[in-house]
Design a protein around this motif. Sequence first.
Motif, PDB file in Angstrom:
ATOM      1  N   SER A 253       1.326  -0.998   8.586  1.00 52.56           N
ATOM      2  CA  SER A 253       1.650  -1.190   9.998  1.00 52.56           C
ATOM      3  C   SER A 253       2.036   0.149  10.609  1.00 52.56           C
ATOM      4  O   SER A 253       2.767   0.936   9.997  1.00 52.56           O
ATOM      5  CB  SER A 253       2.803  -2.176  10.174  1.00 52.56           C
ATOM      6  N   LEU A 254       1.543   0.396  11.820  1.00 58.26           N
ATOM      7  CA  LEU A 254       1.902   1.594  12.585  1.00 58.26           C
ATOM      8  C   LEU A 254       2.736   1.150  13.777  1.00 58.26           C
ATOM      9  O   LEU A 254       2.296   0.312  14.560  1.00 58.26           O
ATOM     10  CB  LEU A 254       0.647   2.331  13.050  1.00 58.26           C
ATOM     11  N   PRO A 277       7.894   1.355   1.243  1.00 55.00           N
ATOM     12  CA  PRO A 277       8.088   2.694   1.808  1.00 55.00           C
ATOM     13  C   PRO A 277       7.910   2.710   3.325  1.00 55.00           C
ATOM     14  O   PRO A 277       6.914   2.212   3.856  1.00 55.00           O
ATOM     15  CB  PRO A 277       6.998   3.529   1.110  1.00 55.00           C
ATOM     16  N   VAL A 278       8.911   3.270   4.020  1.00 54.87           N
ATOM     17  CA  VAL A 278       8.887   3.428   5.471  1.00 54.87           C
ATOM     18  C   VAL A 278       9.006   4.915   5.767  1.00 54.87           C
ATOM     19  O   VAL A 278       9.943   5.568   5.309  1.00 54.87           O
ATOM     20  CB  VAL A 278      10.049   2.663   6.140  1.00 54.87           C
ATOM     21  N   VAL A 279       8.063   5.476   6.524  1.00 56.80           N
ATOM     22  CA  VAL A 279       8.099   6.907   6.835  1.00 56.80           C
ATOM     23  C   VAL A 279       8.075   7.088   8.344  1.00 56.80           C
ATOM     24  O   VAL A 279       7.692   6.189   9.095  1.00 56.80           O
ATOM     25  CB  VAL A 279       6.906   7.663   6.199  1.00 56.80           C
ATOM     26  N   LEU A 303       3.651   1.903   3.581  1.00 54.99           N
ATOM     27  CA  LEU A 303       3.224   0.644   4.197  1.00 54.99           C
ATOM     28  C   LEU A 303       3.628   0.554   5.662  1.00 54.99           C
ATOM     29  O   LEU A 303       3.013  -0.181   6.431  1.00 54.99           O
ATOM     30  CB  LEU A 303       3.809  -0.544   3.433  1.00 54.99           C
ATOM     31  N   ILE A 304       4.667   1.282   6.046  1.00 53.18           N
ATOM     32  CA  ILE A 304       5.148   1.228   7.425  1.00 53.18           C
ATOM     33  C   ILE A 304       5.309   2.652   7.928  1.00 53.18           C
ATOM     34  O   ILE A 304       6.027   3.462   7.323  1.00 53.18           O
ATOM     35  CB  ILE A 304       6.487   0.472   7.520  1.00 53.18           C
ATOM     36  N   GLY A 320      -3.221  -2.731   9.052  1.00 51.13           N
ATOM     37  CA  GLY A 320      -3.053  -4.171   9.224  1.00 51.13           C
ATOM     38  C   GLY A 320      -2.567  -4.574  10.587  1.00 51.13           C
ATOM     39  O   GLY A 320      -2.867  -5.684  11.057  1.00 51.13           O
ATOM     40  N   ALA A 321      -1.804  -3.695  11.287  1.00 56.00           N
ATOM     41  CA  ALA A 321      -1.302  -4.018  12.625  1.00 56.00           C
ATOM     42  C   ALA A 321      -0.797  -2.746  13.287  1.00 56.00           C
ATOM     43  O   ALA A 321      -0.351  -1.809  12.613  1.00 56.00           O
ATOM     44  CB  ALA A 321      -0.186  -5.055  12.562  1.00 56.00           C
TER      45      ALA A 321
END
Length: 739
Positions: A253-254, A277-279, A303-304, A320-321
């Motif tokens: 997801s972005l 993982p969120v970056v 993933l995010i 994905g979104a």
Amino acid sequence: MPDTVSLQVLKIALPSPLRRLFDYLPASRVPPCGWQPGLRVRVPFGRRDVVGVVVELANDSELPRSQLRAVIEALDDTPLPKDWLWLCRFAARYYQHSLGDTLHHAMPARLRQGHPMAGRTQTLWRANRQVSPDLNRAPKQAELYALLCQHPHGLATRAVSAHGFGREQLNALMKKGLAYSQDITLTAPEPPSGNLLAAPALPLSREQAVALSTLHEKLDGYHPCLLEGVTGSGKTEVYLQLIEAVAAKGKQSLVLVPEIGLTPQTLARFRSRFRAPVVALHSGLTDPERLDVWEAAASGRALIVIGTRSAIFTPLANPGAIIVDEEHDGSYKQQDGLRYHARDLAVARAHYHGIPLLLGSATPSLESLQQALSGSYRHVRLTQRPSRHQPARLELIDLRHQRRQGGLLPEAIKAIKSTLAAGKQVLVFINRRGFAPTLACHACGWIAECGQCDSRMTLHRQPPLLACHHCDSRRALPDACPECGSGDLRALGAGTERTEETLQGLFPKVAVHRIDRDSTRKKDSFEQILKEIQRGEPCLLVGTQMLAKGHHLPHVTLVVVINADGGLYAADFRALEHSAQLLEQVAGRAGRAADPGRVLIQTLHPDDPHLGQLAEQGYGALARNLLEERRLAQLPPFTFMALLRIESPREEAALALAQQAGQALRQWLGETRLATHCLGPVPAPMERRQNRYHLHLMLAAGKRSQLHAAASWLVQWMEANREARRVRWSIDIDPQTLS
């Protein structure tokens, strides 16, 4: 596509304003993947070497082979991500910009400089506890082994050295099978298996549940949705639970946010919710950090991905979104160079990937609202706050014929006093930095004006000086009037510094926090102020629009707007929309928790019908009214616009070129009978800025394709015109401001 055997020419995009590709011969060393579009290459360009991107392969060139220079080297073993290359080509084509410059803008600085496309790694050392140690004759190795046993997750090589051990002891333990090393990436390790949640999701209200179920209906395929929710209605929780469903499928997801100031709090909330993982990508990162995040997203480990405007160019291995928070915000539009709009590129990118797009806002842009009302976007609304308190209504206070202290009326000061006495916090909103917007002589009427712009200098007290907020020129405060010599110089109007000083005098025992671009220049200063505010002690916040964008201030129950009239009567047709959005957003900071909020709006025009409708019926009603006015006037979103901006230190040169361009375009439009109108040239609202004269030529069409045909022709005419090389010019597709 030509095969590599017969390949003769590489067409390469270089960081240049020229809207063309450059032909080169392949290097003697062929990269492992063969020559492909998307490979970075180092090439000779003039007297220097530059990094470019292969865009096309060809068998021949318009130039003789003898005149072509060869690529120095290929920098990659594999090409840059295909989705990234597609987005850059789309952006360059749509915004009528150089492809080479677009690619240069869209990649991290380290890639522009020719560094490898790889994130940084770190070596960790761990003890092997399955082997019995026999280190009686090696006390130093025994100490190191004991240290590694104390850190089961591993110690970095630098940490081992800090404890007094060297490579010799590490290698000795490795040979004995007592220690081993592992290289890990510094950013975003591999996603965990099993449960992705680090904390349980919050319970949803009925409206939130309906919104989420609507989004879950179509998680596969392109489905744009406008989530229109009043401030504090829980849009972020809907984002989080949508991302949870996307991450459960192993997809990325972005999430775009409008300001860097929102990134830390958004990042903290997302990281506390997910084990995945969120970056984050924003302007505060160093060049190596930015490349680390870029590579983690491109590889699929992250993933995010959360970021500001430029994060729209982040490649995703398994998208994905896409979520655009505060989609109405003007900071999503780049105002120089590649003048892209991140929200609009998000629409194009979601369509390309075939994934859901969620646009969230309490005050949607008229473009997005019209798409929702016409049925092109799904329209989901959140009208209630979890606290069950209705959003505070705007109370208009007449500024006319009343004395003010630091811009504040007695009624507002009384309300502030009672709110602080109740142990709550107050937000005083004034969208002007500095102490006062004008310094004037009371004797002769002289006003401090900028010598480089058609604007007045702003008086600052911290430090004392006069500053232009348009060109950033500065000068010392005069001791006397330069016109008549009088010492009676007075500050007219109020800025954040003056209001802060007034409030400190009125409430000496209460903390006053000023939040504007001047007070938050130091790194992390904004976050430190927000931490103090979150403690909940009674305090006063004096701020500009930095405070109006998405911040959750649960202890603020009163908002006072010093002056609401800035955008009511401006020349820009979007000014009223932007002003209403800002007022509604800042009003939404009040009453977000257990206590209801109150909003006082000081204005010289309490009878203005638009302001009255905003106060009585809210932004939604006003926005629909403005849409009807735009439809009757054939203004965006019911027509499409482009702006040719021309600037020069010589006014006559800018005007002559603008007139020639307008005449040539009108003649071409007449010959082609293209239904596009050309208006101007006219001076920009601020004609002289930074000692340069600014003129505009406007294009308008009922169809996007017709506008782009006219804009493309105009760009080619400007590039072929010799006089255009002596001025600065740019084309702005879908301009968001006429300044």
